[in-house]
Design a protein around this motif. Structure first.
Motif, PDB file in Angstrom:
ATOM      1  N   VAL A 196      16.406 -15.555  33.390  1.00  0.00           N
ATOM      2  CA  VAL A 196      16.466 -14.092  33.332  1.00  0.00           C
ATOM      3  C   VAL A 196      16.826 -13.713  31.907  1.00  0.00           C
ATOM      4  CG1 VAL A 196      17.524 -12.018  34.270  1.00  0.00           C
ATOM      5  CG2 VAL A 196      17.168 -14.018  35.748  1.00  0.00           C
ATOM      6  N   THR A 197      15.937 -12.998  31.238  1.00  0.00           N
ATOM      7  CA  THR A 197      16.129 -12.749  29.806  1.00  0.00           C
ATOM      8  C   THR A 197      17.361 -11.912  29.502  1.00  0.00           C
ATOM      9  OG1 THR A 197      14.609 -10.875  29.990  1.00  0.00           O
ATOM     10  CG2 THR A 197      13.677 -12.979  29.274  1.00  0.00           C
ATOM     11  N   ALA A 198      17.740 -11.006  30.387  1.00  0.00           N
ATOM     12  CA  ALA A 198      18.864 -10.108  30.103  1.00  0.00           C
ATOM     13  C   ALA A 198      20.215 -10.800  30.206  1.00  0.00           C
ATOM     14  CB  ALA A 198      18.821  -8.917  31.059  1.00  0.00           C
ATOM     15  N   THR A 199      20.307 -11.833  31.068  1.00  0.00           N
ATOM     16  CA  THR A 199      21.615 -12.443  31.344  1.00  0.00           C
ATOM     17  C   THR A 199      21.667 -13.934  31.059  1.00  0.00           C
ATOM     18  OG1 THR A 199      21.047 -12.916  33.652  1.00  0.00           O
ATOM     19  CG2 THR A 199      22.013 -10.742  33.163  1.00  0.00           C
ATOM     20  N   GLY A 200      20.513 -14.578  30.924  1.00  0.00           N
ATOM     21  CA  GLY A 200      20.494 -16.029  30.760  1.00  0.00           C
ATOM     22  C   GLY A 200      20.612 -16.784  32.068  1.00  0.00           C
ATOM     23  N   GLU A 201      20.662 -16.066  33.191  1.00  0.00           N
ATOM     24  CA  GLU A 201      20.759 -16.730  34.495  1.00  0.00           C
ATOM     25  C   GLU A 201      19.532 -17.600  34.733  1.00  0.00           C
ATOM     26  OE1 GLU A 201      20.421 -15.569  39.252  1.00  0.00           O
ATOM     27  OE2 GLU A 201      20.666 -13.998  37.750  1.00  0.00           O
ATOM     28  N   ARG A 202      19.744 -18.807  35.245  1.00  0.00           N
ATOM     29  CA  ARG A 202      18.656 -19.713  35.563  1.00  0.00           C
ATOM     30  C   ARG A 202      18.318 -19.596  37.050  1.00  0.00           C
ATOM     31  NH1 ARG A 202      17.184 -22.766  31.477  1.00  0.00           N
ATOM     32  NH2 ARG A 202      15.834 -23.973  32.858  1.00  0.00           N
TER      33      ARG A 202
ATOM     34  N   GLU B 224      17.984 -18.609  45.571  1.00  0.00           N
ATOM     35  CA  GLU B 224      19.288 -18.309  46.164  1.00  0.00           C
ATOM     36  C   GLU B 224      19.379 -16.822  46.501  1.00  0.00           C
ATOM     37  OE1 GLU B 224      21.573 -20.443  46.986  1.00  0.00           O
ATOM     38  OE2 GLU B 224      20.512 -22.182  46.141  1.00  0.00           O
ATOM     39  N   SER B 225      20.045 -16.504  47.597  1.00  0.00           N
ATOM     40  CA  SER B 225      20.153 -15.106  48.038  1.00  0.00           C
ATOM     41  C   SER B 225      20.961 -14.253  47.059  1.00  0.00           C
ATOM     42  CB  SER B 225      20.794 -15.042  49.420  1.00  0.00           C
ATOM     43  OG  SER B 225      22.101 -15.605  49.395  1.00  0.00           O
ATOM     44  N   THR B 226      21.731 -14.899  46.184  1.00  0.00           N
ATOM     45  CA  THR B 226      22.558 -14.157  45.216  1.00  0.00           C
ATOM     46  C   THR B 226      21.889 -14.043  43.839  1.00  0.00           C
ATOM     47  OG1 THR B 226      23.686 -16.230  44.646  1.00  0.00           O
ATOM     48  CG2 THR B 226      24.712 -14.831  46.330  1.00  0.00           C
ATOM     49  N   SER B 227      20.657 -14.558  43.697  1.00  0.00           N
ATOM     50  CA  SER B 227      20.010 -14.548  42.378  1.00  0.00           C
ATOM     51  C   SER B 227      19.496 -13.157  42.036  1.00  0.00           C
ATOM     52  CB  SER B 227      18.862 -15.555  42.341  1.00  0.00           C
ATOM     53  OG  SER B 227      17.778 -15.092  43.123  1.00  0.00           O
ATOM     54  N   THR B 228      19.234 -12.946  40.765  1.00  0.00           N
ATOM     55  CA  THR B 228      18.730 -11.660  40.283  1.00  0.00           C
ATOM     56  C   THR B 228      17.383 -11.312  40.901  1.00  0.00           C
ATOM     57  OG1 THR B 228      19.927 -11.922  38.195  1.00  0.00           O
ATOM     58  CG2 THR B 228      18.082 -10.378  38.200  1.00  0.00           C
ATOM     59  N   VAL B 229      16.585 -12.320  41.217  1.00  0.00           N
ATOM     60  CA  VAL B 229      15.226 -12.068  41.715  1.00  0.00           C
ATOM     61  C   VAL B 229      15.185 -11.851  43.222  1.00  0.00           C
ATOM     62  CG1 VAL B 229      14.292 -13.494  39.864  1.00  0.00           C
ATOM     63  CG2 VAL B 229      14.656 -14.498  42.120  1.00  0.00           C
ATOM     64  N   ALA B 230      16.348 -11.855  43.907  1.00  0.00           N
ATOM     65  CA  ALA B 230      16.364 -11.858  45.370  1.00  0.00           C
ATOM     66  C   ALA B 230      15.740 -10.617  45.990  1.00  0.00           C
ATOM     67  CB  ALA B 230      17.795 -12.036  45.881  1.00  0.00           C
ATOM     68  N   PHE B 231      15.752  -9.472  45.293  1.00  0.00           N
ATOM     69  CA  PHE B 231      15.130  -8.280  45.860  1.00  0.00           C
ATOM     70  C   PHE B 231      13.599  -8.361  45.795  1.00  0.00           C
ATOM     71  CE2 PHE B 231      19.270  -6.372  45.930  1.00  0.00           C
ATOM     72  CZ  PHE B 231      19.180  -5.391  46.914  1.00  0.00           C
TER      73      PHE B 231
ATOM     74  N   ASN C 274      -0.172 -18.984  58.648  1.00  0.00           N
ATOM     75  CA  ASN C 274       1.161 -18.654  59.144  1.00  0.00           C
ATOM     76  C   ASN C 274       2.074 -18.466  57.943  1.00  0.00           C
ATOM     77  OD1 ASN C 274       4.070 -19.885  59.862  1.00  0.00           O
ATOM     78  ND2 ASN C 274       3.246 -18.823  61.645  1.00  0.00           N
ATOM     79  N   ALA C 275       2.807 -17.360  57.902  1.00  0.00           N
ATOM     80  CA  ALA C 275       3.618 -17.051  56.729  1.00  0.00           C
ATOM     81  C   ALA C 275       5.003 -16.560  57.121  1.00  0.00           C
ATOM     82  CB  ALA C 275       2.925 -15.992  55.870  1.00  0.00           C
ATOM     83  N   ARG C 276       5.975 -16.923  56.290  1.00  0.00           N
ATOM     84  CA  ARG C 276       7.331 -16.361  56.379  1.00  0.00           C
ATOM     85  C   ARG C 276       7.759 -15.993  54.968  1.00  0.00           C
ATOM     86  NH1 ARG C 276      11.874 -15.494  59.053  1.00  0.00           N
ATOM     87  NH2 ARG C 276      13.879 -15.885  58.085  1.00  0.00           N
ATOM     88  N   LEU C 277       8.031 -14.712  54.756  1.00  0.00           N
ATOM     89  CA  LEU C 277       8.444 -14.193  53.454  1.00  0.00           C
ATOM     90  C   LEU C 277       9.744 -13.427  53.626  1.00  0.00           C
ATOM     91  CD1 LEU C 277       6.308 -14.820  51.220  1.00  0.00           C
ATOM     92  CD2 LEU C 277       5.220 -14.433  53.438  1.00  0.00           C
ATOM     93  N   THR C 278      10.733 -13.724  52.786  1.00  0.00           N
ATOM     94  CA  THR C 278      11.998 -12.999  52.859  1.00  0.00           C
ATOM     95  C   THR C 278      12.417 -12.535  51.474  1.00  0.00           C
ATOM     96  OG1 THR C 278      13.505 -14.879  52.500  1.00  0.00           O
ATOM     97  CG2 THR C 278      12.676 -14.550  54.740  1.00  0.00           C
ATOM     98  N   SER C 279      13.208 -11.483  51.456  1.00  0.00           N
ATOM     99  CA  SER C 279      13.861 -11.013  50.240  1.00  0.00           C
ATOM    100  C   SER C 279      15.253 -10.533  50.635  1.00  0.00           C
ATOM    101  CB  SER C 279      13.067  -9.875  49.588  1.00  0.00           C
ATOM    102  OG  SER C 279      13.215  -8.686  50.335  1.00  0.00           O
ATOM    103  N   ALA C 280      16.005 -10.013  49.668  1.00  0.00           N
ATOM    104  CA  ALA C 280      17.337  -9.502  49.973  1.00  0.00           C
ATOM    105  C   ALA C 280      17.279  -8.295  50.897  1.00  0.00           C
ATOM    106  CB  ALA C 280      18.061  -9.133  48.678  1.00  0.00           C
ATOM    107  N   ALA C 281      16.107  -7.674  51.011  1.00  0.00           N
ATOM    108  CA  ALA C 281      16.002  -6.442  51.776  1.00  0.00           C
ATOM    109  C   ALA C 281      15.159  -6.552  53.038  1.00  0.00           C
ATOM    110  CB  ALA C 281      15.427  -5.334  50.894  1.00  0.00           C
ATOM    111  N   LEU C 282      14.248  -7.515  53.107  1.00  0.00           N
ATOM    112  CA  LEU C 282      13.287  -7.520  54.199  1.00  0.00           C
ATOM    113  C   LEU C 282      12.815  -8.932  54.503  1.00  0.00           C
ATOM    114  CD1 LEU C 282      11.422  -5.774  56.053  1.00  0.00           C
ATOM    115  CD2 LEU C 282       9.770  -5.766  54.182  1.00  0.00           C
ATOM    116  N   ASN C 283      12.721  -9.249  55.801  1.00  0.00           N
ATOM    117  CA  ASN C 283      12.141 -10.505  56.252  1.00  0.00           C
ATOM    118  C   ASN C 283      10.828 -10.209  56.975  1.00  0.00           C
ATOM    119  OD1 ASN C 283      14.468 -11.694  55.340  1.00  0.00           O
ATOM    120  ND2 ASN C 283      15.298 -12.148  57.365  1.00  0.00           N
ATOM    121  N   LEU C 284       9.792 -11.011  56.676  1.00  0.00           N
ATOM    122  CA  LEU C 284       8.497 -10.841  57.317  1.00  0.00           C
ATOM    123  C   LEU C 284       8.010 -12.158  57.884  1.00  0.00           C
ATOM    124  CD1 LEU C 284       6.606  -8.677  54.671  1.00  0.00           C
ATOM    125  CD2 LEU C 284       7.432  -7.907  56.878  1.00  0.00           C
ATOM    126  N   ASP C 285       7.458 -12.099  59.094  1.00  0.00           N
ATOM    127  CA  ASP C 285       6.823 -13.250  59.715  1.00  0.00           C
ATOM    128  C   ASP C 285       5.490 -12.802  60.294  1.00  0.00           C
ATOM    129  OD1 ASP C 285       8.963 -15.626  59.983  1.00  0.00           O
ATOM    130  OD2 ASP C 285       9.998 -13.708  60.260  1.00  0.00           O
TER     131      ASP C 285
END
Length: 405
Positions: free
Chosen positions: A85-91, A130-137, A173-184
């Protein structure tokens, strides 16, 4: 708030139709349909460099069968998709190991007619954050399984030319999740492939094929998570996402240089521009919410060259390289953490060993690396607009074999 929520919903629902990539360029398309052809970076695959396994690219490859043949293999993919993440250096790390299988059968029931079946995976992914990462949304879990069952019929009026058509039945068959929404969801759809293989002169083989692609409608469930801020959090709602997956035009060439040495070439053009919109419908207590999410995918090409040498009557060694163009683009309306894609180079090695007159074993290895570091701009959540820079590449190992009767 509502606008941001809708954008987040579209991004997640779209992913269930998109089927983001798993370490290959060409976005979420997979080429691992032949262990033999992989050793050539798939050079000449449309012209039969994979033997019967080339049916995954051109159904006319069945014309190589004399009586009855079985072939197939397994591929193991270890993607390289580490981001910063360019703004924070988070990997962040999206790498997830995955395996694919393919299988083929060909039967000559008449001197001029053949019947066969192909089984392979044209699209797929396994990525996670990880659910706590910057990209989780934008993305947490991304998992897709697709499977094509393709009955094939071929006509060979002359030993030098074969015409074939395959009816492609795809299950997804797909399963997609984010911090806000889970889809199956899952879906079944139909497509087709037509192809021709022609030997105009001794030692030269040309293959042409057209894969029509798929129109997928993926019904399933949507569950909003507390982070969405929605009053519907925790409720399971019906959702449906639809999109057109691209057609592919391909051409292959095999040229004998000597009795022991052959050169191959391959050109594939995927019509990703047909993937222009993802239509999403969500059933809420207040009624259906219909959203069209415009995509920016562009048509993309794949070019490969390779060669193989018969060391002995039983052992063949091969190598190849390819340029694999991505259809995704930079920017907030371009690639996402589910598709950290860029143009890539393939470098491959392979071998075939004939154990007996009727049994052979194939090995293939490919290393993929991005020509530039893929850049993703986040679309959702408090960090929307932040960029993430990835390493892009993959290690692919394949093993396969054939039995003739």
């Amino acid at each position: 708030m509502q606008r941001r929520f809708k954008r987040m919903l579209v991004a997640c629902a779209a992913a269930s139709a998109l089927f983001a990539g798993n370490g290959n360029a060409g976005s979420f398309a997979l080429k691992e349909r032949s262990a033999k052809a992989q050793g050539l970076s798939f050079a000449g695959a449309t012209a039969g460099s994979g033997g019967l396994q080339s049916m995954g690219f051109n159904p006319a490859a069945i014309g190589m069968v004399e009586d009855f043949e079985l072939s197939g293999g397994l591929s193991f993919i270890q993607p390289i998709a580490d981001g910063v993440v360019t703004a924070t250096g988070e990997r962040v790390d999206a790498d997830r190991f995955a395996g694919l299988a393919n299988g083929y059968m060909g039967y000559r029931f008449d001197p001029e007619f053949l019947f066969g079946i192909s089984l392979y995976t044209p699209f797929g992914l396994v990525t996670g954050y990880e659910s706590t990462s910057t990209v989780a949304f934008d993305a947490e879990t991304s998992k897709l399984q697709t499977f094509v069952f393709a009955p094939t019929i071929a006509y060979q009026p002359d030993p030098s030319i074969t015409f074939a058509v395959a009816a492609n039945i795809i299950y997804a068959n797909a399963r997609l999740t984010s911090a806000a929404l889970n889809l199956d969801g899952d879906a079944v759809s139909m497509g087709f492939t037509v192809g021709i293989m022609w030997e105009p002169i001794d030692g030269t083989t040309v293959g042409l094929a057209y894969d029509h692609g798929y129109n997928l409608t993926l019904p399933g469930t949507a569950v909003f998570r507390p982070a969405s801020g929605s009053p519907l959090a925790g409720q399971s709602l019906a959702q449906e996402a639809s999109a057109d997956l691209p057609a592919t035009i391909s051409a292959g060439l095999i040229q004998d240089i000597s009795p022991d040495f052959r050169l191959m070439g391959e050109f594939q053009y995927q019509l990703w521009s047909s993937f222009d919109s993802i239509d999403v419908s969500i059933a809420t207590p207040a009624g259906l919410v219909d959203i069209a999410d415009v995509q920016n995918y562009e048509n993309a090409f794949f070019v490969a060259v390779g060669g193989e040498y018969d060391v002995t009557n039983a052992l063949t060694l091969r190598a190849g390289a390819a340029w694999d163009e991505t259809p995704t683009i930079n920017g907030i309306t371009g690639r996402t953490p589910r598709v950290p894609d860029e143009d890539r180079i393939w470098l491959s090695l392979g071998a075939t060993y004939d154990v007996t007159e009727h049994m052979s074993i194939d090995l293939g290895y490919s290393y993929l690396f991005a020509l530039e570091d893929p850049v993703v701009t986040l679309r959702n959540g408090p960090d929307a607009g932040t960029t993430v820079v990835y390493d892009g590449g993959a290690h692919i190992f394949s093993v396969g074999g054939s039995l003739t009767f």
